[in-house]
Design a protein around this motif. Structure first.
Motif: not given
Length: 332
Positions: A106-107, A144-145, A190-198, A285-291
């Motif tokens: 789911g990531l 998004p890609c 992406p921000d490092i915090r979203d990378a951590e979440r990914l 989607s990656i776009e929706s995932f970004l916080r």
């Protein structure tokens, strides 16, 4: 785990403590990676895996779990996997491995890793292939890609509706975030915090590292990690009793290494119908995932990538190049 002894160099370990059931090793991938040095299993980085076998020679554990990049199945005709499985068999282990994609959990990160499970007394392929999903990820290159802005010569690293693998390094030898082509035709990282979440961590999980190193080192920590949800799944396979084995097909000695295989006593088998998706969790989607607010890809980074891309001979959608040129003009 404050009671656990920590060693900073595997070469200093002679044997595992008595009563140890599982030895786990994610050994360096620099010599086995597609964008690495490609020296193979004999390289001074990836070759450190031989210390695993030295430690096992002194005292065997019931289970062994190894992890690395899937390119090692192809590099030098799979010499790395031949070396590893041969060493394990000489120590008395049977083994099985499976290539697993993080998108299964789911990531929105296209991240494939090979997990090899070996055992002295159990049948590892009866554990590793008990779950299988027929997940079909999106493949069309529309926003998004995600892609690697540090590439552009030999590849792009497309990831439809996701980002490509977060890595501890890049073609430039530095850790850096992939870029994302968004539906509004902007390009961001992406921000490092979203990378951590990914990777399944909480935001700011690696922030304490800033007290001992530069902030950019956090990208290396994230890129070198194993996705948490994948680790949980692999760990859960050890708790599954031996069940109905998967269907196997014997492989010729000269055959290439498939995405999933098993073996013992000099025989190796292809695991039929095994996918890279052991489960099928609902993804976004990656776009929706970004916080957190992403950064626009800089003029320098975008221009350099486009210049490499235009002389590379690589194929890409015309709309992608058009949007990238517009992005460059905007930030000139």
């Amino acid at each position: 785990m404050p009671h656990v002894e920590v060693r900073d160099d595997v070469r200093q370990i002679d044997r595992v403590p008595k009563g140890t059931d599982l030895l786990v090793a994610g050994f360096p991938c620099q010599d086995l990676s597609q964008v690495g040095r490609a020296r193979g299993i004999a390289g001074d980085k990836s070759g450190i895996v031989d210390h695993v076998f030295r430690i096992l020679q002194a005292r065997r554990t019931q289970w062994v779990l190894l992890e690395n990049v899937p390119f090692m199945l192809q590099l030098h005709k799979g010499a790395a996997m031949k070396h590893i499985t041969g060493k394990l068999e000489r120590l008395g282990y049977s083994w099985a491995y499976r290539t697993v994609d993080t998108r299964s959990f789911g990531l929105p990160q296209r991240r494939e890793r090979v997990f090899l499970l070996a055992s002295l007394d159990h049948v590892p392929w009866n554990r590793l292939f008990q779950t299988n999903a027929n997940l079909v990820p999106q493949v069309d290159i529309t926003p998004p890609c995600g892609f690697y802005w540090t590439e552009g010569n030999r590849g792009i690293g497309w990831a439809a509706n996701a980002i490509p693998t977060l890595k501890g390094g890049s073609a430039w030898g530095i850790p850096s975030a992939p870029a994302i082509w968004l539906p509004d035709h902007s390009f961001v990282t992406p921000d490092i915090r979203d990378a951590e979440r990914l990777q399944g961590f909480k935001a700011d999980w690696t922030k304490p590292a800033e007290s001992v190193s530069r902030p950019g080192h956090r990208w290396r920590l994230v890129g070198n990690a194993v996705t948490c949800k994948v680790s949980e799944w692999v760990g859960s396979t050890l708790l599954i009793p031996d069940k109905q084995p998967p269907e196997l097909e014997e492989l010729r000695p000269s055959a290439s290494w498939p995405a999933a295989a098993a073996g013992e006593n000099g025989q190796r088998y292809r695991v039929l119908d095994a996918t890279k998706f052991p489960v099928a969790k609902t993804s976004v989607s990656i776009e929706s995932f970004l916080r957190y607010e992403p950064r626009f890809l800089s003029h320098r980074a975008a221009s350099g990538f486009l210049s490499r891309l235009e002389v590379s001979g690589l194929r890409y959608p015309p709309a992608f190049a058009k949007a990238l040129r517009s992005h460059i003009r905007k930030f000139k």
